[in-house]
Design a protein around this motif. Structure first.
Motif, PDB file in Angstrom:
ATOM      1  N   PRO A  56       5.019 -21.208 -39.328  1.00  0.00           N
ATOM      2  CA  PRO A  56       5.862 -21.441 -38.153  1.00  0.00           C
ATOM      3  C   PRO A  56       7.118 -20.564 -38.159  1.00  0.00           C
ATOM      4  N   ILE A  57       7.538 -20.153 -36.954  1.00  0.00           N
ATOM      5  CA  ILE A  57       8.737 -19.311 -36.813  1.00  0.00           C
ATOM      6  C   ILE A  57       9.980 -20.127 -37.143  1.00  0.00           C
ATOM      7  N   CYS A  58       9.941 -21.444 -36.841  1.00  0.00           N
ATOM      8  CA  CYS A  58      11.127 -22.300 -37.025  1.00  0.00           C
ATOM      9  C   CYS A  58      10.700 -23.654 -37.598  1.00  0.00           C
ATOM     10  N   GLN A  59      11.638 -24.298 -38.310  1.00  0.00           N
ATOM     11  CA  GLN A  59      11.320 -25.632 -38.859  1.00  0.00           C
ATOM     12  C   GLN A  59      11.135 -26.655 -37.744  1.00  0.00           C
ATOM     13  N   ASP A  60      11.826 -26.420 -36.609  1.00  0.00           N
ATOM     14  CA  ASP A  60      11.643 -27.317 -35.468  1.00  0.00           C
ATOM     15  C   ASP A  60      10.435 -26.823 -34.671  1.00  0.00           C
ATOM     16  N   THR A  61       9.292 -27.424 -34.916  1.00  0.00           N
ATOM     17  CA  THR A  61       8.057 -26.996 -34.257  1.00  0.00           C
ATOM     18  C   THR A  61       7.878 -27.684 -32.894  1.00  0.00           C
ATOM     19  N   GLY A  62       8.909 -28.406 -32.490  1.00  0.00           N
ATOM     20  CA  GLY A  62       9.039 -28.812 -31.103  1.00  0.00           C
ATOM     21  C   GLY A  62       8.227 -30.000 -30.633  1.00  0.00           C
ATOM     22  N   MET A  63       8.596 -30.421 -29.434  1.00  0.00           N
ATOM     23  CA  MET A  63       7.808 -31.410 -28.722  1.00  0.00           C
ATOM     24  C   MET A  63       6.797 -30.605 -27.904  1.00  0.00           C
ATOM     25  N   ALA A  64       5.521 -30.985 -27.932  1.00  0.00           N
ATOM     26  CA  ALA A  64       4.488 -30.172 -27.291  1.00  0.00           C
ATOM     27  C   ALA A  64       4.494 -30.385 -25.774  1.00  0.00           C
ATOM     28  N   CYS A  65       5.004 -29.405 -25.053  1.00  0.00           N
ATOM     29  CA  CYS A  65       4.957 -29.451 -23.590  1.00  0.00           C
ATOM     30  C   CYS A  65       3.664 -28.773 -23.163  1.00  0.00           C
ATOM     31  N   VAL A  66       2.815 -29.503 -22.462  1.00  0.00           N
ATOM     32  CA  VAL A  66       1.502 -28.977 -22.062  1.00  0.00           C
ATOM     33  C   VAL A  66       1.455 -28.897 -20.534  1.00  0.00           C
ATOM     34  N   PHE A  67       1.326 -27.673 -20.037  1.00  0.00           N
ATOM     35  CA  PHE A  67       1.258 -27.438 -18.588  1.00  0.00           C
ATOM     36  C   PHE A  67      -0.185 -27.150 -18.212  1.00  0.00           C
ATOM     37  N   LEU A  68      -0.724 -27.903 -17.248  1.00  0.00           N
ATOM     38  CA  LEU A  68      -2.092 -27.665 -16.780  1.00  0.00           C
ATOM     39  C   LEU A  68      -2.058 -27.283 -15.314  1.00  0.00           C
ATOM     40  N   GLU A  69      -2.618 -26.120 -15.003  1.00  0.00           N
ATOM     41  CA  GLU A  69      -2.861 -25.772 -13.598  1.00  0.00           C
ATOM     42  C   GLU A  69      -4.348 -26.018 -13.381  1.00  0.00           C
ATOM     43  N   ILE A  70      -4.652 -27.056 -12.622  1.00  0.00           N
ATOM     44  CA  ILE A  70      -6.043 -27.513 -12.495  1.00  0.00           C
ATOM     45  C   ILE A  70      -6.607 -27.100 -11.146  1.00  0.00           C
ATOM     46  N   GLY A  71      -7.668 -26.322 -11.181  1.00  0.00           N
ATOM     47  CA  GLY A  71      -8.343 -25.934  -9.942  1.00  0.00           C
ATOM     48  C   GLY A  71      -8.868 -27.179  -9.239  1.00  0.00           C
ATOM     49  N   GLN A  72      -8.711 -27.223  -7.921  1.00  0.00           N
ATOM     50  CA  GLN A  72      -9.109 -28.443  -7.186  1.00  0.00           C
ATOM     51  C   GLN A  72     -10.621 -28.658  -7.190  1.00  0.00           C
ATOM     52  N   ASP A  73     -11.383 -27.629  -7.612  1.00  0.00           N
ATOM     53  CA  ASP A  73     -12.845 -27.793  -7.696  1.00  0.00           C
ATOM     54  C   ASP A  73     -13.311 -28.162  -9.102  1.00  0.00           C
ATOM     55  N   VAL A  74     -12.378 -28.567  -9.961  1.00  0.00           N
ATOM     56  CA  VAL A  74     -12.748 -28.969 -11.328  1.00  0.00           C
ATOM     57  C   VAL A  74     -12.933 -30.484 -11.383  1.00  0.00           C
ATOM     58  N   HIS A  75     -14.001 -30.905 -12.076  1.00  0.00           N
ATOM     59  CA  HIS A  75     -14.202 -32.336 -12.337  1.00  0.00           C
ATOM     60  C   HIS A  75     -14.240 -32.514 -13.852  1.00  0.00           C
ATOM     61  N   PHE A  76     -13.238 -33.202 -14.396  1.00  0.00           N
ATOM     62  CA  PHE A  76     -13.214 -33.422 -15.850  1.00  0.00           C
ATOM     63  C   PHE A  76     -14.213 -34.509 -16.221  1.00  0.00           C
ATOM     64  N   VAL A  77     -15.018 -34.233 -17.261  1.00  0.00           N
ATOM     65  CA  VAL A  77     -16.008 -35.226 -17.709  1.00  0.00           C
ATOM     66  C   VAL A  77     -15.906 -35.408 -19.228  1.00  0.00           C
ATOM     67  N   GLY A  78     -16.496 -36.498 -19.702  1.00  0.00           N
ATOM     68  CA  GLY A  78     -16.614 -36.699 -21.154  1.00  0.00           C
ATOM     69  C   GLY A  78     -15.458 -37.455 -21.774  1.00  0.00           C
ATOM     70  N   GLY A  79     -14.591 -38.046 -20.979  1.00  0.00           N
ATOM     71  CA  GLY A  79     -13.517 -38.842 -21.585  1.00  0.00           C
ATOM     72  C   GLY A  79     -12.240 -38.785 -20.779  1.00  0.00           C
TER      73      GLY A  79
END
Ligand SMILES: O=C(O)C[C@H](O)C(=O)O
Length: 280
Positions: A64-87
């Motif tokens: 790691p570059i720094c000891q503070d490995t941060g809070m994980a900010c996760v940005f999702l740009e989801i295509g409107q034609d996507v259907h999430f499956v499996g959970g």
């Protein structure tokens, strides 16, 4: 409609958590090296040399570059034609963060409760931001956010009468108040417009934009240049020891707002402005 297994997101997010923490984006490295070439003070030059050596070691040794490995900010740009499956999508994202922080030996920095504390032990939950966009792809960005710098960020609900000068003064006030605390040289993300909450998100998104890019509106592109120069005239310098390099970048993102308001948020990041993206 395109089906996407949520387990694919788990795998990608695990990888992005590790890669983002170990490898600084090229635009950030380049900005640090450019600033090093412009410094003339011995202390400032020495600190920037240490920062460059540090990210080179992280690159070469996959640490790691720094000891503070941060809070994980996760940005999702989801295509409107996507259907999430499996959970469950949220569970899949958190599983990716859990595996990334565990398998990558990254420090776990998240507490269960903001007041009563207690480490969650696996750096979850992630901060998840979703946006629905045209198409059938999913763009995933992981930006681990350190809190030494997050703590120095501010938002202010200006009345429109404060004008452009109010915004300029506020940006300088936030950086000056931050001083050495966010481990300068810093990156300054500015959000203007929207509502109280959207404005803060704009500021965070501004931190994700490459430092060698500009706002597409020439008015705000000029403001980015002007404010970066003014921030660097404050003289806070690398790690607060003085110098020309207080910030290596300043990005502004805007959106329409209400006739009665002019919200402005300033999100500060240290020189370890990490983020990694993959499209599936
Ligand atoms: O390591 C930490 O959690 C603190 C922090 O990010 C810092 O600025 O030192």
């Amino acid at each position: 409609m395109r089906e996407v297994e949520v387990s694919r997101l788990t795998d990608v997010i695990e990888k992005l958590c590790i890669e983002a923490n170990e490898h600084l984006p090229e635009d950030v490295k380049c900005a640090i090296k450019t600033c090093r070439a412009c410094e003339d003070g011995e202390i400032a030059k020495g600190i920037l040399d240490n920062i460059i050596e540090n990210f080179d070691i992280a690159d070469n040794e996959n640490v790691p570059i720094c000891q503070d490995t941060g809070m994980a900010c996760v940005f999702l740009e989801i295509g409107q034609d996507v259907h999430f499956v499996g959970g469950d999508l949220t569970d899949a994202i958190n599983e990716g963060v859990r595996r990334g922080y565990t398998n990558g030996y990254l420090r776990k920095s998240v507490v269960k409760d903001p007041v009563r504390r207690g480490n969650t032990g696996d750096n979850t939950p992630a901060m998840i931001y979703t946006e629905i966009v045209p198409g059938d792809k999913v763009k995933i960005t992981v930006g681990p956010k350190g809190f030494g710098s997050e703590n120095m960020s501010m938002i202010r609900m200006f009345k429109p009468s404060a004008g452009l000068q109010g915004i300029k003064d506020f940006i300088l006030e936030v950086v000056e108040t931050a001083g050495p605390n966010p481990c300068p040289p810093m990156v300054v993300g500015v959000g203007i417009g929207g509502t109280f909450d959207k404005c803060a998100l704009l500021a965070k998104k501004a931190l994700m934009r490459p430092l060698d890019s500009h706002n597409s509106d020439p008015f705000y592109a000029d403001l980015e240049d002007e404010m970066l120069k003014k921030v660097n005239k404050l003289g806070i310098g690398p790690q607060g020891f003085g110098g020309k390099t207080t910030a290596i970048g300043l990005n502004i993102e805007t959106m329409p707002t209400h006739i009665a308001g002019m919200p402005c948020a300033v999100n500060i990041n240290c020189h370890v402005t990490r983020h990694k993206t993959e499209v599936i």
